[in-house]
Design an enzyme around this catalytic site. Structure first.
Site, PDB file in Angstrom:
ATOM      1  N   GLY A  28       4.805 -19.382   1.608  1.00 32.14           N
ATOM      2  CA  GLY A  28       5.898 -18.495   1.248  1.00 32.14           C
ATOM      3  C   GLY A  28       5.509 -17.042   1.110  1.00 32.14           C
ATOM      4  O   GLY A  28       6.321 -16.218   0.686  1.00 32.14           O
ATOM      5  N   CYS A  50       0.851  -1.200   0.000  1.00 32.69           N
ATOM      6  CA  CYS A  50       0.000   0.000   0.000  1.00 32.69           C
ATOM      7  C   CYS A  50       0.886   1.250   0.000  1.00 32.69           C
ATOM      8  O   CYS A  50       0.547   2.251  -0.651  1.00 32.69           O
ATOM      9  CB  CYS A  50      -0.946   0.003   1.192  1.00 32.69           C
ATOM     10  SG  CYS A  50      -2.392  -1.071   0.977  1.00 32.69           S
ATOM     11  N   HIS A  52      -0.414 -10.270  -4.415  1.00 33.33           N
ATOM     12  CA  HIS A  52       0.472  -9.959  -5.530  1.00 33.33           C
ATOM     13  C   HIS A  52       0.681 -11.189  -6.386  1.00 33.33           C
ATOM     14  O   HIS A  52       0.682 -12.315  -5.886  1.00 33.33           O
ATOM     15  CB  HIS A  52       1.823  -9.401  -5.052  1.00 33.33           C
ATOM     16  CG  HIS A  52       2.504 -10.228  -4.014  1.00 33.33           C
ATOM     17  ND1 HIS A  52       2.117 -10.208  -2.686  1.00 33.33           N
ATOM     18  CD2 HIS A  52       3.532 -11.103  -4.089  1.00 33.33           C
ATOM     19  CE1 HIS A  52       2.898 -11.021  -1.995  1.00 33.33           C
ATOM     20  NE2 HIS A  52       3.760 -11.599  -2.827  1.00 33.33           N
ATOM     21  N   HIS A 108      -0.196  -8.381   1.063  1.00 33.15           N
ATOM     22  CA  HIS A 108      -1.017  -7.632   0.114  1.00 33.15           C
ATOM     23  C   HIS A 108      -0.949  -8.467  -1.157  1.00 33.15           C
ATOM     24  O   HIS A 108       0.149  -8.717  -1.670  1.00 33.15           O
ATOM     25  CB  HIS A 108      -0.440  -6.222  -0.090  1.00 33.15           C
ATOM     26  CG  HIS A 108      -1.196  -5.349  -1.041  1.00 33.15           C
ATOM     27  ND1 HIS A 108      -1.646  -4.078  -0.712  1.00 33.15           N
ATOM     28  CD2 HIS A 108      -1.564  -5.540  -2.332  1.00 33.15           C
ATOM     29  CE1 HIS A 108      -2.265  -3.537  -1.759  1.00 33.15           C
ATOM     30  NE2 HIS A 108      -2.215  -4.405  -2.755  1.00 33.15           N
ATOM     31  N   ASP A 157      10.457  -6.630  -8.792  1.00 36.04           N
ATOM     32  CA  ASP A 157      10.763  -7.184  -7.472  1.00 36.04           C
ATOM     33  C   ASP A 157      12.147  -6.714  -7.041  1.00 36.04           C
ATOM     34  O   ASP A 157      13.087  -6.684  -7.831  1.00 36.04           O
ATOM     35  CB  ASP A 157      10.699  -8.713  -7.519  1.00 36.04           C
ATOM     36  CG  ASP A 157      10.631  -9.328  -6.133  1.00 36.04           C
ATOM     37  OD1 ASP A 157       9.561  -9.873  -5.791  1.00 36.04           O
ATOM     38  OD2 ASP A 157      11.642  -9.260  -5.386  1.00 36.04           O
ATOM     39  N   HIS A 161      -6.484  -3.001  -1.240  1.00 37.81           N
ATOM     40  CA  HIS A 161      -5.773  -3.930  -0.355  1.00 37.81           C
ATOM     41  C   HIS A 161      -6.579  -5.199  -0.151  1.00 37.81           C
ATOM     42  O   HIS A 161      -7.662  -5.177   0.424  1.00 37.81           O
ATOM     43  CB  HIS A 161      -5.466  -3.294   1.004  1.00 37.81           C
ATOM     44  CG  HIS A 161      -4.744  -4.243   1.918  1.00 37.81           C
ATOM     45  ND1 HIS A 161      -3.368  -4.315   1.989  1.00 37.81           N
ATOM     46  CD2 HIS A 161      -5.214  -5.210   2.749  1.00 37.81           C
ATOM     47  CE1 HIS A 161      -3.022  -5.273   2.837  1.00 37.81           C
ATOM     48  NE2 HIS A 161      -4.124  -5.831   3.310  1.00 37.81           N
ATOM     49  N   HIS A 191       3.420 -12.735  -8.937  1.00 33.11           N
ATOM     50  CA  HIS A 191       4.774 -12.666  -9.471  1.00 33.11           C
ATOM     51  C   HIS A 191       4.717 -13.048 -10.949  1.00 33.11           C
ATOM     52  O   HIS A 191       4.076 -14.040 -11.313  1.00 33.11           O
ATOM     53  CB  HIS A 191       5.687 -13.691  -8.795  1.00 33.11           C
ATOM     54  CG  HIS A 191       5.869 -13.524  -7.313  1.00 33.11           C
ATOM     55  ND1 HIS A 191       7.020 -13.011  -6.767  1.00 33.11           N
ATOM     56  CD2 HIS A 191       5.068 -13.831  -6.266  1.00 33.11           C
ATOM     57  CE1 HIS A 191       6.916 -13.019  -5.439  1.00 33.11           C
ATOM     58  NE2 HIS A 191       5.744 -13.508  -5.108  1.00 33.11           N
ATOM     59  N   ASN A 195       1.824 -16.632  -3.929  1.00 35.53           N
ATOM     60  CA  ASN A 195       1.944 -17.356  -2.667  1.00 35.53           C
ATOM     61  C   ASN A 195       0.817 -16.884  -1.757  1.00 35.53           C
ATOM     62  O   ASN A 195       0.650 -15.686  -1.536  1.00 35.53           O
ATOM     63  CB  ASN A 195       3.312 -17.089  -2.032  1.00 35.53           C
ATOM     64  CG  ASN A 195       4.453 -17.617  -2.888  1.00 35.53           C
ATOM     65  OD1 ASN A 195       4.333 -18.664  -3.509  1.00 35.53           O
ATOM     66  ND2 ASN A 195       5.548 -16.886  -2.939  1.00 35.53           N
ATOM     67  N   THR A 226       5.247 -13.464   2.114  1.00 36.82           N
ATOM     68  CA  THR A 226       5.917 -12.616   3.104  1.00 36.82           C
ATOM     69  C   THR A 226       5.315 -11.218   3.158  1.00 36.82           C
ATOM     70  O   THR A 226       5.466 -10.519   4.158  1.00 36.82           O
ATOM     71  CB  THR A 226       7.426 -12.505   2.808  1.00 36.82           C
ATOM     72  OG1 THR A 226       7.604 -11.969   1.500  1.00 36.82           O
ATOM     73  CG2 THR A 226       8.109 -13.869   2.909  1.00 36.82           C
TER      74      THR A 226
HETATM   75  P1  5GP Z   1       6.020 -13.205  -1.401  1.00 33.97           P
HETATM   76  O1  5GP Z   1       7.200 -13.827  -0.702  1.00 33.97           O
HETATM   77  O2  5GP Z   1       5.084 -12.551  -0.407  1.00 33.97           O
HETATM   78  O3  5GP Z   1       5.308 -14.093  -2.372  1.00 33.97           O
HETATM   79  O4  5GP Z   1       6.627 -12.056  -2.309  1.00 33.97           O
HETATM   80  C1  5GP Z   1       6.995 -10.808  -1.805  1.00 33.97           C
HETATM   81  C2  5GP Z   1       7.980 -10.243  -2.773  1.00 33.97           C
HETATM   82  O5  5GP Z   1       8.113  -8.884  -2.515  1.00 33.97           O
HETATM   83  C3  5GP Z   1       9.377 -10.881  -2.657  1.00 33.97           C
HETATM   84  O6  5GP Z   1       9.742 -11.460  -3.900  1.00 33.97           O
HETATM   85  C4  5GP Z   1      10.258  -9.691  -2.291  1.00 33.97           C
HETATM   86  O7  5GP Z   1      11.530  -9.730  -2.901  1.00 33.97           O
HETATM   87  C5  5GP Z   1       9.431  -8.511  -2.736  1.00 33.97           C
HETATM   88  N1  5GP Z   1       9.665  -7.296  -1.977  1.00 33.97           N
HETATM   89  C6  5GP Z   1       9.746  -7.187  -0.626  1.00 33.97           C
HETATM   90  N2  5GP Z   1       9.933  -5.901  -0.264  1.00 33.97           N
HETATM   91  C7  5GP Z   1       9.984  -5.183  -1.431  1.00 33.97           C
HETATM   92  C8  5GP Z   1      10.161  -3.797  -1.706  1.00 33.97           C
HETATM   93  O8  5GP Z   1      10.306  -2.947  -0.817  1.00 33.97           O
HETATM   94  N3  5GP Z   1      10.147  -3.432  -3.014  1.00 33.97           N
HETATM   95  C9  5GP Z   1       9.991  -4.345  -4.021  1.00 33.97           C
HETATM   96  N4  5GP Z   1      10.013  -3.867  -5.285  1.00 33.97           N
HETATM   97  N5  5GP Z   1       9.811  -5.654  -3.800  1.00 33.97           N
HETATM   98  C10 5GP Z   1       9.801  -6.075  -2.514  1.00 33.97           C
HETATM   99 ZN    ZN Z   2      -1.794  -3.273   1.187  1.00 31.66          ZN
END
Ligand code: 5GP
Ligand code: ZN
Length: 111
Positions: free
Chosen positions: A90, A6, A97, A95, A29, A45, A99, A84, A92
């Site tokens: 996985g 957000c 998203h 919000h 990313d 969100h 990939h 994820n 992290t």
């Molecule tokens: P998840 O692990 O939740 O599926 O993916 C979260 C993704 O967000 C990860 O691939 C991580 O590298 C990316 N990420 C985390 N913090 C930031 C950030 O501040 N900026 C960007 N551009 N990507 C982020």
């Molecule tokens: Zn959010």
């Protein structure tokens, strides 16, 4: 709300944007796992794909209509879309998203 993505949408945290419209944002990313690694997020969100329902699914359809355009602009003919959903899967950043991963021959292992 204390949500990293957000804050990226609000411009409070910088990102390298590759696409934006009224409903969604796509940006690179920060820790790419492939030559092309883009995150596509709804501006609304939602914590994860587990919150998608009949009321908000229009934005999800919109994101999936945008993804081929983003992929084409990145020169991708093959790519993987990953979401994820939940910590044990996985996730992290809580919000929703998607990939987009591509630019190399991807590992076929899924879990
Ligand atoms: P998840 O692990 O939740 O599926 O993916 C979260 C993704 O967000 C990860 O691939 C991580 O590298 C990316 N990420 C985390 N913090 C930031 C950030 O501040 N900026 C960007 N551009 N990507 C982020
Ligand atoms: Zn959010």
């Amino acid at each position: 709300m204390d949500c990293l993505f957000c804050k990226i949408i609000a411009g409070e945290i910088p990102s390298t944007k590759v696409y934006e419209d009224e409903l969604c944002l796509a940006f690179r990313d920060i820790a790419p796992q492939a030559p092309v690694h883009i995150l596509v997020i709804p501006k609304q969100h939602l914590a994860s794909a587990n919150e998608i329902n009949a009321q908000n699914s229009t934005v999800i359809a919109h994101i999936f209509a945008c993804i081929p355009q983003i992929a084409e602009k990145e020169g991708l003919s093959s790519y993987r879309i990953v979401s994820n959903c939940g910590t044990d899967a996985g996730q992290t950043v809580h919000h929703l998203h998607f990939h987009i991963l591509g630019g190399k021959v991807l590992n076929t292992e899924m879990a």
